[in-house]
Write a protein that holds these residues in place. Sequence first.
Motif, PDB file in Angstrom:
ATOM      1  N   UNK A 107       0.808  -1.212   0.000  1.00 35.47           N
ATOM      2  CA  UNK A 107       0.000   0.000   0.000  1.00 35.47           C
ATOM      3  C   UNK A 107       0.848   1.271   0.000  1.00 35.47           C
ATOM      4  N   UNK A 108       0.356   2.270  -0.729  1.00 34.57           N
ATOM      5  CA  UNK A 108       0.827   3.649  -0.617  1.00 34.57           C
ATOM      6  C   UNK A 108      -0.360   4.460  -0.122  1.00 34.57           C
ATOM      7  N   UNK A 127       1.620   9.590   1.380  1.00 35.50           N
ATOM      8  CA  UNK A 127       2.379  10.094   0.225  1.00 35.50           C
ATOM      9  C   UNK A 127       1.510  10.702  -0.861  1.00 35.50           C
ATOM     10  N   UNK A 128       0.277  10.995  -0.542  1.00 34.75           N
ATOM     11  CA  UNK A 128      -0.619  11.646  -1.487  1.00 34.75           C
ATOM     12  C   UNK A 128      -1.793  12.232  -0.728  1.00 34.75           C
ATOM     13  N   UNK A 129      -2.657  12.928  -1.462  1.00 29.28           N
ATOM     14  CA  UNK A 129      -3.846  13.532  -0.867  1.00 29.28           C
ATOM     15  C   UNK A 129      -5.056  13.157  -1.702  1.00 29.28           C
ATOM     16  N   UNK A 130      -6.121  12.731  -1.031  1.00 30.12           N
ATOM     17  CA  UNK A 130      -7.406  12.466  -1.676  1.00 30.12           C
ATOM     18  C   UNK A 130      -8.398  13.530  -1.214  1.00 30.12           C
ATOM     19  N   UNK A 131      -9.043  14.222  -2.156  1.00 29.80           N
ATOM     20  CA  UNK A 131     -10.044  15.213  -1.795  1.00 29.80           C
ATOM     21  C   UNK A 131     -11.395  14.837  -2.392  1.00 29.80           C
ATOM     22  N   UNK A 132     -12.450  15.283  -1.748  1.00 25.53           N
ATOM     23  CA  UNK A 132     -13.817  14.944  -2.154  1.00 25.53           C
ATOM     24  C   UNK A 132     -14.677  16.203  -2.192  1.00 25.53           C
ATOM     25  N   UNK A 158       5.180  19.839  -0.680  1.00 23.53           N
ATOM     26  CA  UNK A 158       5.577  18.506  -0.231  1.00 23.53           C
ATOM     27  C   UNK A 158       5.874  17.569  -1.402  1.00 23.53           C
ATOM     28  N   UNK A 159       5.490  17.971  -2.604  1.00 23.94           N
ATOM     29  CA  UNK A 159       5.750  17.162  -3.784  1.00 23.94           C
ATOM     30  C   UNK A 159       4.879  15.933  -3.896  1.00 23.94           C
ATOM     31  N   UNK A 160       3.638  16.013  -3.380  1.00 22.37           N
ATOM     32  CA  UNK A 160       2.749  14.851  -3.415  1.00 22.37           C
ATOM     33  C   UNK A 160       1.630  15.074  -4.430  1.00 22.37           C
ATOM     34  N   UNK A 161       1.110  14.005  -5.042  1.00 19.14           N
ATOM     35  CA  UNK A 161      -0.024  14.152  -5.954  1.00 19.14           C
ATOM     36  C   UNK A 161      -1.324  14.323  -5.202  1.00 19.14           C
ATOM     37  N   UNK A 162      -2.278  14.986  -5.842  1.00 20.12           N
ATOM     38  CA  UNK A 162      -3.608  15.206  -5.257  1.00 20.12           C
ATOM     39  C   UNK A 162      -4.629  14.502  -6.145  1.00 20.12           C
ATOM     40  N   UNK A 163      -5.286  13.505  -5.582  1.00 19.76           N
ATOM     41  CA  UNK A 163      -6.343  12.766  -6.272  1.00 19.76           C
ATOM     42  C   UNK A 163      -7.673  13.418  -5.918  1.00 19.76           C
ATOM     43  N   UNK A 164      -8.357  13.950  -6.926  1.00 17.42           N
ATOM     44  CA  UNK A 164      -9.586  14.720  -6.712  1.00 17.42           C
ATOM     45  C   UNK A 164     -10.777  13.956  -7.270  1.00 17.42           C
TER      46      UNK A 164
END
Length: 296
Positions: free
Chosen positions: A85-86, A112-117, A140-146
């Motif tokens: 898992x990540x 290591x990432x961000x999930x937004x809703x 922080x250099x992390x991806x954002x999953x929207x």
Amino acid sequence: MIIDSHVHAGELYRHYTAAFAEQMTATTGRPPEALSAPEAALLAEMDAAGVDHAFLLAFDVRRVEGFSVPNEFVADLCARHPGRFTGFASVDAGTPGAAAALRRAVTGLGLRGLKTAPCYLRMSPADRRWYEVYETAAELGIPVLVHTGYTPAKNADGRYFSPLLLEPVARDFPDLTLILAHLGTPWTGPCVELLARHPRLYADLSIFGSYRPPERVAEALAHARARGVLDRVLWGTDHPFAAMTDSVARMAALARDSALWPPGADPLSPEEYRAVMGGTAARLMHMSHTSHTSQE
């Protein structure tokens, strides 16, 4: 390596409410009880489907829905299974301290990432309250999953479903990596065009790839190929809203059955298949890790 780039952690009653589960599974043919991914069952599903790794998502919708899948819960799962898992944190920009909570989740919990809703929280992803969160994610250099696209959640605000709402965000944060969930379903064509305009945008196939007719999925992939963005499309399921085994089989068919594709379009090549099914996700997280490490 096969990577599911969109997997929800959490368990029914412990995290999700019964009402939310009923709404979310109403259009999937799965019972509300399926909206649960306890640790052992999740790993068994991955093993059965041949999935090596997964992006595991927290989910903060407490302000509107009254529940959350906490960052700490996801971090604990990732710590127990670092090879599988990540973890992606989740924060609500409508709640004070969201950017600080994201920083703690990454620097303190190892996510290591961000999930937004946004639509679940009844706010646009371009709402200025998100901007400090985006700034922090970029730093922080992390991806954002929207989340983009439709959801059956009754409390969600349909004004904020469209992936095109992310255009000003992509313009204002050119160094931020954004992943548009669900290929913006049903706005899949505009979503592909959005990726073509902004090189740091990616999209995942979760839900769309599992429930739309294979011919419709092939059409979207052919569009992405024609626009030069197929290398920024990630396979994902949205498990437990969709089964990994079924989705893997559907994608394998798209790599061998030319009858599923529009006239003149070839099935996924071996290279394209490997990229969509995990290569792009691995590259994305390697970029994120390299960026984060260089700042420490």
